[in-house]
Design a protein around this motif. Structure first.
Motif, PDB file in Angstrom:
ATOM      1  N   ASP A  32      15.137 -24.187  10.079  1.00  0.00           N
ATOM      2  CA  ASP A  32      15.094 -25.636  10.219  1.00  0.00           C
ATOM      3  C   ASP A  32      14.041 -26.050  11.239  1.00  0.00           C
ATOM      4  O   ASP A  32      13.314 -27.018  11.052  1.00  0.00           O
ATOM      5  CB  ASP A  32      16.466 -26.169  10.653  1.00  0.00           C
ATOM      6  N   TYR A  35      10.501 -25.817   9.859  1.00  0.00           N
ATOM      7  CA  TYR A  35      10.251 -26.570   8.626  1.00  0.00           C
ATOM      8  C   TYR A  35       9.146 -27.591   8.828  1.00  0.00           C
ATOM      9  O   TYR A  35       9.107 -28.272   9.865  1.00  0.00           O
ATOM     10  CB  TYR A  35      11.531 -27.283   8.185  1.00  0.00           C
ATOM     11  N   PRO A  36       8.241 -27.731   7.840  1.00  0.00           N
ATOM     12  CA  PRO A  36       8.126 -26.967   6.592  1.00  0.00           C
ATOM     13  C   PRO A  36       7.132 -25.813   6.749  1.00  0.00           C
ATOM     14  O   PRO A  36       6.182 -25.905   7.521  1.00  0.00           O
ATOM     15  CB  PRO A  36       7.594 -28.010   5.618  1.00  0.00           C
ATOM     16  N   THR A  37       7.360 -24.775   5.983  1.00  0.00           N
ATOM     17  CA  THR A  37       6.459 -23.613   6.037  1.00  0.00           C
ATOM     18  C   THR A  37       5.717 -23.403   4.716  1.00  0.00           C
ATOM     19  O   THR A  37       4.957 -22.446   4.588  1.00  0.00           O
ATOM     20  CB  THR A  37       7.266 -22.347   6.367  1.00  0.00           C
ATOM     21  N   ARG A  38       5.959 -24.261   3.751  1.00  0.00           N
ATOM     22  CA  ARG A  38       5.286 -24.162   2.453  1.00  0.00           C
ATOM     23  C   ARG A  38       5.201 -25.549   1.817  1.00  0.00           C
ATOM     24  O   ARG A  38       5.806 -26.503   2.335  1.00  0.00           O
ATOM     25  CB  ARG A  38       6.019 -23.182   1.529  1.00  0.00           C
ATOM     26  N   ILE A  40       5.653 -28.958  -0.307  1.00  0.00           N
ATOM     27  CA  ILE A  40       6.835 -29.737  -0.666  1.00  0.00           C
ATOM     28  C   ILE A  40       6.571 -30.437  -1.994  1.00  0.00           C
ATOM     29  O   ILE A  40       5.489 -30.989  -2.213  1.00  0.00           O
ATOM     30  CB  ILE A  40       7.135 -30.785   0.420  1.00  0.00           C
ATOM     31  N   GLN A  69       1.907 -29.532   5.789  1.00  0.00           N
ATOM     32  CA  GLN A  69       2.014 -28.814   4.513  1.00  0.00           C
ATOM     33  C   GLN A  69       1.701 -29.777   3.376  1.00  0.00           C
ATOM     34  O   GLN A  69       2.006 -30.971   3.465  1.00  0.00           O
ATOM     35  CB  GLN A  69       3.424 -28.237   4.316  1.00  0.00           C
ATOM     36  N   ASP A  94      16.894 -27.814   0.570  1.00  0.00           N
ATOM     37  CA  ASP A  94      16.174 -27.120   1.632  1.00  0.00           C
ATOM     38  C   ASP A  94      14.985 -27.914   2.163  1.00  0.00           C
ATOM     39  O   ASP A  94      14.233 -27.435   3.010  1.00  0.00           O
ATOM     40  CB  ASP A  94      15.694 -25.747   1.143  1.00  0.00           C
ATOM     41  N   GLY A  95      14.805 -29.134   1.649  1.00  0.00           N
ATOM     42  CA  GLY A  95      13.708 -29.962   2.120  1.00  0.00           C
ATOM     43  C   GLY A  95      12.409 -29.771   1.371  1.00  0.00           C
ATOM     44  O   GLY A  95      11.416 -30.445   1.676  1.00  0.00           O
ATOM     45  N   TYR A  96      12.405 -28.872   0.380  1.00  0.00           N
ATOM     46  CA  TYR A  96      11.168 -28.603  -0.356  1.00  0.00           C
ATOM     47  C   TYR A  96      11.128 -29.323  -1.704  1.00  0.00           C
ATOM     48  O   TYR A  96      10.183 -29.161  -2.460  1.00  0.00           O
ATOM     49  CB  TYR A  96      10.965 -27.097  -0.515  1.00  0.00           C
ATOM     50  N   VAL A 272      16.202 -30.966   9.137  1.00  0.00           N
ATOM     51  CA  VAL A 272      15.199 -31.194   8.097  1.00  0.00           C
ATOM     52  C   VAL A 272      15.160 -32.672   7.714  1.00  0.00           C
ATOM     53  O   VAL A 272      14.086 -33.252   7.535  1.00  0.00           O
ATOM     54  CB  VAL A 272      15.481 -30.316   6.861  1.00  0.00           C
TER      55      VAL A 272
END
Length: 331
Positions: A32, A35-38, A40, A69, A94-96, A272
């Motif tokens: 958390d 976030y973010p690591t990739r 969205i 991101q 997960d926020g993505y 998140v």
């Protein structure tokens, strides 16, 4: 095996389970925090090039800068926007996966669908508001109708002969028109079109006498000298049409702003949610964003997640009551 040995083994197992839980919770907390690591995915429940899509790409540009991101727009159309929102509701929290929503797709349309695709009150996590606007009742400038009072007078003198258009059965324009008819005792036919532009063209060509449309469309046409705005359905007068009365001023018990917001699947973690809420507020409060939204007939308006949740619940209740009052049936 003695009781002491058994208790020791149980204790060791419980300790191991507790350790695993701590590791999982720590990993989740660290996830958390980072976030973010990739990238969205931003789901838009409308076709490319439409108003929701333009708004989504504008937001993605500014939120990407803040979040660090890429935000990738994914258009998912169908069932008047319900398919797109349903895909957000079904995604992993997960926020993505997030989604653009608008008032009708959460507060109005669910009342008109027998087979529910999602519950707008429980299946999503509101993130915040983006903008507010409203709808306007218009007639052509060449029409002899110069005010709502004249429209009502002509309708009563010509029962069933006048008509109004909207962008489809069960649309906000349709329901607003039915509320107007019921409140004033008017017999005016509703003619549904595939979109606001089509309804506008139908009115300008003489197929119908009046139509509802968003502030952006109405403003553009009014500036071009093509239409006259008789009233707005928002609670307060529109800054775009300061001389046009609200429905409430005309004695019609109805007044709602239309709006756009950002949501995620339910059960999104608080860290998140707060990260997305903050990034959205920063984007919406950019002067450049406010200017572009104004050009689209909207007023930028950021909010907390809690305020968007309250608005969804409030508007859902109001639209539900109005739909029931005017007798529009779910299909």
């Amino acid at each position: 095996m003695t009781q002491k040995i058994i208790m020791k083994k149980i204790f060791m197992r419980l300790s191991a389970i507790a350790s695993l839980c701590c590791i999982s919770l720590t990993a989740a907390a660290q996830g958390d925090a980072s976030y973010p690591t990739r990238p969205i995915r931003l789901i838009v429940p409308a076709t490319a090039g439409g108003e929701p899509d333009i708004l989504a790409r504008l937001l993605a540009q500014y939120m990407t800068t803040d979040l660090g991101q890429p935000i990738v727009v994914d258009n998912k159309v169908g069932a008047g926007g319900l398919i797109g929102v349903a895909s957000v509701a079904a995604a992993k929290p997960d926020g993505y996966t997030i989604g653009i929503v608008y008032q009708a797709v959460l507060a109005l349309s669910p009342h008109l669908i027998v087979k529910k695709l999602f519950d707008p009150l429980t299946d999503i996590s509101p993130i915040g508001l983006i903008s507010v606007s409203g709808n306007a009742l218009m007639v052509p400038t060449k029409s002899p109708i110069g005010s709502y009072a004249e429209l009502a007078s002509r309708a009563k003198a010509n029962q069933g002969k006048l008509s109004f258009g909207s962008w489809g059965e069960g649309s906000a324009g349709h329901v607003s028109g039915e509320v107007m008819k019921k409140s004033a005792g008017l017999d005016i036919q509703h003619i549904p079109y595939k979109g606001s532009n089509e309804a506008l063209m139908g009115m300008l060509s003489g197929e119908i006498n009046a139509t509802f449309g968003g502030w952006g469309l109405a403003s553009t046409q009014a500036k071009a000298g093509a239409v006259r705005v008789l009233a707005v359905t928002s609670p307060q007068r529109s800054p775009m049409f300061p001389d046009a009365p609200t429905f409430k001023e005309l004695g019609i018990p109805f007044g709602l702003n239309s709006w756009y917001g950002l949501v995620a699947p339910k059960n999104l973690s608080t860290p998140v949610l707060k990260r997305l809420e903050g990034a959205l507020q920063k984007a919406v409060n950019q002067a450049e964003v406010a200017t572009k939204l104004q050009g689209m007939g909207m007023q930028s308006q950021s909010s907390t997640a809690a305020k968007l949740r309250d608005r969804i619940h409030n508007d859902y209740d109001i639209w539900g009551k109005k739909i029931h009052e005017v007798g529009i049936q779910a299909r």
